[in-house]
Design an enzyme around this catalytic site. Structure first.
Site: not given
Ligand code: UD1
Ligand code: CA
Length: 458
Positions: A12, A18, A232
């Site tokens: 999180a 977005r 998103n």
């Molecule tokens: C991610 C998945 C994707 C999947 C999708 C499903 C990855 C690389 N991709 O994509 O394969 O289809 O979710 O919804 O995992 N977060 C952190 N730290 C970070 C980056 C992200 O805590 O450095 C958290 C974000 O707050 C979020 C979650 O991880 O709650 C997912 O990150 P997000 O950027 O939304 O990933 P997606 O591009 O949606």
């Molecule tokens: Ca996501």
């Protein structure tokens, strides 16, 4: 029952660009509950301990969720979902859990049942189990790659997906829900690289790496699990919120709650509406509110953490927060009951009455235009229109006590701290600054003088 051998990690730390909002994405709400709260609720039902990786807006998240703060792990720089899990790993290992469940903080519709399924798959022997689904429009989600025999070979993020290299797009996507064996996946977790378009450490790369290392990877495919996909954008948030709302009202109807104009009724996921309770939309019943069997809530009301006991009624346009109505009590129309307001059996407040930390005893009434703050009103007392408890002296709050059977005339100011005894009568327009003994009549206003001939000339 939570599994003692399982720890959950909720990712999180991201900003959620977005959403175009100052709030960190996981604090966006559905039916009054934050995304993070909903995800954590599902995780707590199945895992003995829940960690939350936070970064962006950490202070705001801490404020909104002091209940989860013990499990916070700080990811200073958001270097990707794989990095987020690495940051949490020390605590995962220290917990002694054999399995680690990973959830994205932006998937508020995830349920304990879905997680339970995933965990069972992992615990039957998979080193890594994850959930996939097929979407008609796979958009920005990570694509699941399979080999000639249908075996999973990896996940490729949409940005990096290339049909020439990865084969045709099947629309099968990664939901972002993983269950890992702590002992076997550990080495692989720390061998992730950022050789991708975003330059991030992707948790999704674990799948291909585990397959290459000969570990047992199991993809659990769910049909039509679009509700498990991350939110998103504001549009996706609105769609998920409506889906959750409609699901809850459908369930209430099946259980026997009476809902008029159900399409405009919002009942939060943690609220209870018993069979035989009657709601008229539009209205919102949020937080841990409860509307008991035979209780009624009229249109245009909002209840947050309020309890309406059997046979009590909240009339139209009322607003209740952490308030309670006992059997037969009536509030509204246009009542505002703030935290600590209690209407005991058959008590009644009418239009434009505000109560805060105030108790109306059994059968007591305040029918119009009144403020009762830091007050205790005894059984059967009658509070006239326009009565105000003056509870605040600019520095401190003070208490007003009104005894059973008292009759407070209209437009009375009760300057707290003050006690008006049982069976007293207070003359209309009084400013009461001294205690009134039981059974007394108190009048505290200027005497009227009539000056003949000093009115208007005819
Ligand atoms: C991610 C998945 C994707 C999947 C999708 C499903 C990855 C690389 N991709 O994509 O394969 O289809 O979710 O919804 O995992 N977060 C952190 N730290 C970070 C980056 C992200 O805590 O450095 C958290 C974000 O707050 C979020 C979650 O991880 O709650 C997912 O990150 P997000 O950027 O939304 O990933 P997606 O591009 O949606
Ligand atoms: Ca996501």
């Amino acid at each position: 029952m939570p599994h003692q051998n399982t720890i959950a990690v909720i990712l999180a730390a991201g900003k959620g660009t977005r959403m175009h909002s100052d709030k960190p994405k996981v604090l966006q709400t559905l039916l009054g509950e934050t995304m993070l709260g909903l995800v954590a609720h599902a995780a707590q039902a199945v895992a003995a301990q829940v960690l939350v990786v936070v970064g962006h807006g950490e202070d705001q998240i801490r404020k909104a969720h002091p209940d989860l703060a013990d499990g916070f792990v700080i990811q200073e720089e958001q270097l990707g979902t794989g990095h987020a899990l690495q940051v949490a790993w020390e605590r995962v290992r220290a917990s002694g859990a054999s399995h680690c469940l990973v959830l994205n903080g932006d998937t508020p519709l995830v349920t304990a049942e879905v997680l339970e399924d995933l965990m069972n798959t992992a615990q039957e022997g998979a080193d890594l189990a994850f959930i996939t689904t097929v979407l008609p429009e796979a958009g920005a989600f990570g694509r699941v790659l399979r080999g000639p025999d249908g075996e999973v070979t990896g996940i490729v993020e949409a940005k990096d997906f290339d049909p020439a290299r990865h084969g045709p797009d099947t629309g099968e996507v990664n939901t972002g829900l993983f269950c890992l064996s702590v002992a076997t996946v550990e080495n692989i977790l720390f061998s992730l690289t950022n050789a991708n378009r975003a330059g991030e450490l992707y948790i999704t790369d674990l799948v291909g790496l585990c397959v290459e290392s000969g570990l047992d990877v199991h993809a659990l495919t769910r049909e039509d699990a679009s509700e498990l996909m991350g939110i998103n954008s504001p549009l996706e948030l609105a769609q998920a919120e409506e889906r959750l709302r409609a699901g809850i009202t459908d369930r209430l109807l099946s259980s026997g709650a009476i809902l008029h104009q159900g399409a405009s009724i919002v009942v939060g996921p943690n609220a209870v509406v018993e069979p035989g309770a009657e709601l008229t939309g539009p209205c919102r019943i949020l937080g841990v509110s409860k509307v008991a069997r035979g209780a009624r809530v009229g249109a245009f009301c909002q209840l947050t953490d309020a309890v309406i006991e059997a046979g009590a009624t909240v009339r139209e346009f009322s607003h209740l927060e952490s308030a309670r109505l006992e059997t037969g009590a009536i509030a509204g129309p246009y009542a505002r009951l703030r935290p600590g307001a209690l209407l005991m059996e058959n008590a009644h407040v009418g239009n434009f009455v505000e109560m805060k930390k105030a108790v109306l005893g059994p059968g007591a009434k305040a029918s119009h235009l009144t403020y009762l703050g830091d007050a205790a009103v005894g059984a059967g007392a009658n509070i006239g229109a326009g009565t105000i408890t003056c509870n605040y002296d600019g520095q401190n709050k003070h208490k007003t006590e009104i005894g059973a059977g008292a009759f407070i005339g209209s437009n009375t100011a009760l300057v707290a701290p003050v006690r008006v005894g049982e069976n007293t009568v207070v003359g209309a327009g009084s400013v009461i600054t001294k205690d009134v003994p039981d059974g007394a009549l108190a009048i505290a206003r200027a005497r009227q003088s009539n000056l003949p001939g000093r009115g208007k000339k005819p």
